[in-house]
Scaffold this motif. Structure first.
Motif, PDB file in Angstrom:
ATOM      1  N   LEU A 171      -9.180  -1.334 -23.175  1.00  0.00           N
ATOM      2  CA  LEU A 171      -9.177  -2.212 -24.346  1.00  0.00           C
ATOM      3  C   LEU A 171      -7.795  -2.824 -24.570  1.00  0.00           C
ATOM      4  CD1 LEU A 171     -11.355  -0.123 -26.837  1.00  0.00           C
ATOM      5  CD2 LEU A 171     -12.009  -2.213 -25.622  1.00  0.00           C
ATOM      6  N   LEU A 172      -6.753  -2.027 -24.399  1.00  0.00           N
ATOM      7  CA  LEU A 172      -5.391  -2.545 -24.556  1.00  0.00           C
ATOM      8  C   LEU A 172      -5.086  -3.591 -23.486  1.00  0.00           C
ATOM      9  CD1 LEU A 172      -3.396   0.715 -25.394  1.00  0.00           C
ATOM     10  CD2 LEU A 172      -3.700  -1.275 -26.883  1.00  0.00           C
ATOM     11  N   PHE A 173      -5.536  -3.344 -22.278  1.00  0.00           N
ATOM     12  CA  PHE A 173      -5.323  -4.292 -21.191  1.00  0.00           C
ATOM     13  C   PHE A 173      -5.997  -5.620 -21.499  1.00  0.00           C
ATOM     14  CE2 PHE A 173      -6.759  -5.806 -16.873  1.00  0.00           C
ATOM     15  CZ  PHE A 173      -5.523  -6.306 -16.496  1.00  0.00           C
ATOM     16  N   GLY A 174      -7.223  -5.557 -21.997  1.00  0.00           N
ATOM     17  CA  GLY A 174      -7.916  -6.787 -22.354  1.00  0.00           C
ATOM     18  C   GLY A 174      -7.225  -7.513 -23.492  1.00  0.00           C
ATOM     19  N   ALA A 175      -6.881  -6.781 -24.553  1.00  0.00           N
ATOM     20  CA  ALA A 175      -6.264  -7.397 -25.727  1.00  0.00           C
ATOM     21  C   ALA A 175      -4.926  -8.039 -25.398  1.00  0.00           C
ATOM     22  CB  ALA A 175      -6.092  -6.354 -26.826  1.00  0.00           C
ATOM     23  N   MET A 176      -4.207  -7.483 -24.436  1.00  0.00           N
ATOM     24  CA  MET A 176      -2.907  -8.026 -24.057  1.00  0.00           C
ATOM     25  C   MET A 176      -3.025  -9.477 -23.593  1.00  0.00           C
ATOM     26  SD  MET A 176       0.278  -6.841 -23.843  1.00  0.00           S
ATOM     27  CE  MET A 176       1.840  -6.997 -22.970  1.00  0.00           C
ATOM     28  N   HIS A 177      -4.189  -9.852 -23.094  1.00  0.00           N
ATOM     29  CA  HIS A 177      -4.370 -11.207 -22.579  1.00  0.00           C
ATOM     30  C   HIS A 177      -4.430 -12.252 -23.691  1.00  0.00           C
ATOM     31  CE1 HIS A 177      -5.220  -9.001 -18.905  1.00  0.00           C
ATOM     32  NE2 HIS A 177      -5.193 -10.130 -18.236  1.00  0.00           N
ATOM     33  N   TYR A 178      -4.446 -11.838 -24.949  1.00  0.00           N
ATOM     34  CA  TYR A 178      -4.391 -12.820 -26.033  1.00  0.00           C
ATOM     35  C   TYR A 178      -3.032 -13.517 -26.097  1.00  0.00           C
ATOM     36  CZ  TYR A 178      -8.959 -12.223 -28.182  1.00  0.00           C
ATOM     37  OH  TYR A 178     -10.313 -12.246 -28.429  1.00  0.00           O
ATOM     38  N   VAL A 179      -2.051 -13.030 -25.354  1.00  0.00           N
ATOM     39  CA  VAL A 179      -0.792 -13.772 -25.269  1.00  0.00           C
ATOM     40  C   VAL A 179      -1.022 -15.134 -24.613  1.00  0.00           C
ATOM     41  CG1 VAL A 179       0.654 -11.708 -25.210  1.00  0.00           C
ATOM     42  CG2 VAL A 179      -0.155 -12.706 -23.061  1.00  0.00           C
ATOM     43  N   ASN A 180      -2.091 -15.241 -23.807  1.00  0.00           N
ATOM     44  CA  ASN A 180      -2.397 -16.536 -23.199  1.00  0.00           C
ATOM     45  C   ASN A 180      -2.838 -17.547 -24.250  1.00  0.00           C
ATOM     46  OD1 ASN A 180      -1.836 -15.534 -20.623  1.00  0.00           O
ATOM     47  ND2 ASN A 180      -3.929 -14.823 -20.327  1.00  0.00           N
ATOM     48  N   VAL A 194     -10.211 -12.084 -22.020  1.00  0.00           N
ATOM     49  CA  VAL A 194      -9.938 -10.768 -22.599  1.00  0.00           C
ATOM     50  C   VAL A 194     -11.080  -9.801 -22.301  1.00  0.00           C
ATOM     51  CG1 VAL A 194      -9.795  -9.523 -24.802  1.00  0.00           C
ATOM     52  CG2 VAL A 194      -8.367 -11.541 -24.409  1.00  0.00           C
ATOM     53  N   LEU A 195     -12.314 -10.261 -22.519  1.00  0.00           N
ATOM     54  CA  LEU A 195     -13.478  -9.406 -22.267  1.00  0.00           C
ATOM     55  C   LEU A 195     -13.580  -9.046 -20.788  1.00  0.00           C
ATOM     56  CD1 LEU A 195     -16.112 -11.195 -24.545  1.00  0.00           C
ATOM     57  CD2 LEU A 195     -14.936  -9.020 -24.992  1.00  0.00           C
ATOM     58  N   HIS A 196     -13.328 -10.044 -19.943  1.00  0.00           N
ATOM     59  CA  HIS A 196     -13.400  -9.775 -18.509  1.00  0.00           C
ATOM     60  C   HIS A 196     -12.290  -8.814 -18.075  1.00  0.00           C
ATOM     61  CE1 HIS A 196     -14.255 -10.443 -14.287  1.00  0.00           C
ATOM     62  NE2 HIS A 196     -12.952 -10.562 -14.099  1.00  0.00           N
ATOM     63  N   ALA A 197     -11.082  -8.994 -18.635  1.00  0.00           N
ATOM     64  CA  ALA A 197      -9.966  -8.110 -18.278  1.00  0.00           C
ATOM     65  C   ALA A 197     -10.244  -6.679 -18.719  1.00  0.00           C
ATOM     66  CB  ALA A 197      -8.677  -8.613 -18.914  1.00  0.00           C
ATOM     67  N   ALA A 198     -10.843  -6.521 -19.904  1.00  0.00           N
ATOM     68  CA  ALA A 198     -11.177  -5.173 -20.381  1.00  0.00           C
ATOM     69  C   ALA A 198     -12.197  -4.518 -19.456  1.00  0.00           C
ATOM     70  CB  ALA A 198     -11.706  -5.241 -21.806  1.00  0.00           C
ATOM     71  N   GLY A 199     -13.212  -5.287 -19.033  1.00  0.00           N
ATOM     72  CA  GLY A 199     -14.210  -4.752 -18.102  1.00  0.00           C
ATOM     73  C   GLY A 199     -13.608  -4.447 -16.745  1.00  0.00           C
ATOM     74  N   ALA A 222      -5.186  -7.157  -7.021  1.00  0.00           N
ATOM     75  CA  ALA A 222      -4.516  -8.262  -6.336  1.00  0.00           C
ATOM     76  C   ALA A 222      -5.529  -9.183  -5.666  1.00  0.00           C
ATOM     77  CB  ALA A 222      -3.526  -7.717  -5.315  1.00  0.00           C
ATOM     78  N   LEU A 223      -6.541  -8.606  -5.033  1.00  0.00           N
ATOM     79  CA  LEU A 223      -7.562  -9.414  -4.370  1.00  0.00           C
ATOM     80  C   LEU A 223      -8.360 -10.228  -5.379  1.00  0.00           C
ATOM     81  CD1 LEU A 223      -8.881  -6.914  -1.668  1.00  0.00           C
ATOM     82  CD2 LEU A 223      -7.474  -8.955  -1.301  1.00  0.00           C
ATOM     83  N   TRP A 224      -8.623  -9.640  -6.552  1.00  0.00           N
ATOM     84  CA  TRP A 224      -9.352 -10.385  -7.585  1.00  0.00           C
ATOM     85  C   TRP A 224      -8.534 -11.586  -8.055  1.00  0.00           C
ATOM     86  CZ3 TRP A 224     -13.885 -11.453  -9.408  1.00  0.00           C
ATOM     87  CH2 TRP A 224     -13.975 -12.148 -10.605  1.00  0.00           C
ATOM     88  N   ASP A 225      -7.253 -11.372  -8.322  1.00  0.00           N
ATOM     89  CA  ASP A 225      -6.403 -12.480  -8.751  1.00  0.00           C
ATOM     90  C   ASP A 225      -6.314 -13.553  -7.663  1.00  0.00           C
ATOM     91  OD1 ASP A 225      -5.917 -11.361 -11.205  1.00  0.00           O
ATOM     92  OD2 ASP A 225      -3.994 -10.475 -10.646  1.00  0.00           O
ATOM     93  N   ASN A 268     -20.653  -6.953 -14.096  1.00  0.00           N
ATOM     94  CA  ASN A 268     -20.786  -5.977 -13.005  1.00  0.00           C
ATOM     95  C   ASN A 268     -19.650  -4.973 -12.996  1.00  0.00           C
ATOM     96  OD1 ASN A 268     -18.679  -6.883 -10.737  1.00  0.00           O
ATOM     97  ND2 ASN A 268     -19.572  -8.731 -11.612  1.00  0.00           N
ATOM     98  N   GLU A 269     -18.454  -5.383 -13.429  1.00  0.00           N
ATOM     99  CA  GLU A 269     -17.308  -4.477 -13.352  1.00  0.00           C
ATOM    100  C   GLU A 269     -17.434  -3.285 -14.307  1.00  0.00           C
ATOM    101  OE1 GLU A 269     -13.600  -7.161 -11.885  1.00  0.00           O
ATOM    102  OE2 GLU A 269     -14.459  -7.640 -13.831  1.00  0.00           O
ATOM    103  N   PRO A 270     -17.684  -3.499 -15.613  1.00  0.00           N
ATOM    104  CA  PRO A 270     -17.844  -2.316 -16.468  1.00  0.00           C
ATOM    105  C   PRO A 270     -19.072  -1.485 -16.121  1.00  0.00           C
ATOM    106  CG  PRO A 270     -18.322  -4.327 -17.697  1.00  0.00           C
ATOM    107  CD  PRO A 270     -17.702  -4.741 -16.400  1.00  0.00           C
TER     108      PRO A 270
END
Length: 292
Positions: A171-180, A194-199, A222-225, A268-270
């Motif tokens: 959840l923290l990882f996803g929320a961090m993307h709100y800096v974008n 954010v939702l995708h990053a959290a998953g 890295a491969l996903w990015d 699919n990820e979560p």
């Protein structure tokens, strides 16, 4: 210096102090990204989504510093083993990497086929550009995985256990993307990110638990990015590569089955992360039940 380092490590060894340190570290990195964004005219969603390879190349020096800084924090704390950076991988857990690796590999393959077919990118993907892009995605994987699946996960794990750490760190990882969004990206696109990053973070964390090492998650991240960058460069998409399939599923089958298809494609990820977590919990119970 050695005495001061010993004091720091002794202080951080206390679970409560480690948690405070983790919160402070997240705050420092958030401020690093957010404060410069506040001075921009397009802040808070008044800009556009970055696409293509060019943003990767522009941010390469920054990612070098970020990856070096988070590894320096681990070195100062002496958390190499605790963050599963030098821990011995559990070989029987590597089966869990097969499906996500095939999924990401197929997305990268589609972009490569488009390049072979004559798709043009800006800038053109020369061998030198390819090298810089690969270095960039690896550095992003190291920075984000060591920070969230390493330091953050370990700090929470000592207080609430691995399952709680998995959920909260994701959840923290996803929320961090709100800096974008603060940097100008539209709120809707950022929320999807954010939702995708959290998953995705949930999957990376589950894979880390199952394999006993952070490095499979670093490589998959890295491969996903890389797939995201190649997809936007070759097909002109402003989101992750699975959005095309999600949109197509909704257009072609706006029914109950269509909604199920969207969940399987975009969630699919979560979903897979939860399966991996359940297998890890079962494996851990079996290990605990073995006679010593």
């Amino acid at each position: 210096m050695t005495f001061r380092l010993h004091l720091l490590r002794s202080w951080a060894a206390q679970p409560r102090n480690g948690l405070l340190l983790m919160i402070a570290l997240i705050g420092v990195y958030f401020a690093y990204f957010a404060i410069p964004a506040l001075t921009q005219s397009n802040a808070f969603g008044r800009g556009e989504v970055e696409t293509g390879i060019a943003p990767f190349l522009a941010k390469l020096p920054t990612e070098i510093g970020l990856a070096a800084s988070v590894l320096a924090v681990v070195a100062l704390l002496g958390w190499w083993q605790e963050c599963r950076i030098v821990s011995r991988p559990v070989g029987v857990g590597f089966w869990a990497l097969l499906l996500p690796a095939l999924f990401v590999g197929s997305l990268i393959s589609l972009s490569i086929l488009a390049l072979i077919g004559g798709a043009e990118t800006d800038p053109p993907l020369t061998s030198a550009i390819w090298g810089r892009v690969l270095i960039f995605v690896v550095l992003v994987g190291i920075f984000e995985e060591v920070l969230f699946r390493g330091i953050v996960f370990h700090a929470i794990e000592r207080v609430g256990g691995p399952v709680v750490a998995l959920f909260l760190s994701s959840l923290l990882f996803g929320a961090m993307h709100y800096v974008n969004w603060m940097s100008g990206q539209p709120l809707g696109a950022t929320t999807i990110q954010v939702l995708h990053a959290a998953g995705g973070g949930f999957l990376y964390g589950a894979l880390m638990l199952r394999t006993g090492s952070i490095w499979p998650s670093v490589i998959l991240h890295a491969l996903w990015d890389l797939s995201v960058g190649l997809n936007s460069a070759t097909f002109g998409q402003d989101q992750d590569p699975s959005l095309d399939a999600v949109a197509a599923a909704g257009d072609m089958a706006p029914t109950f089955l269509g909604r199920i298809g969207e969940v399987l494609l975009y969630g699919n990820e979560p979903i897979y992360g939860l399966i991996v977590l359940l297998f890890w919990l079962r494996w851990r119970r079996r290990q605990a039940a073995r006679p010593s």
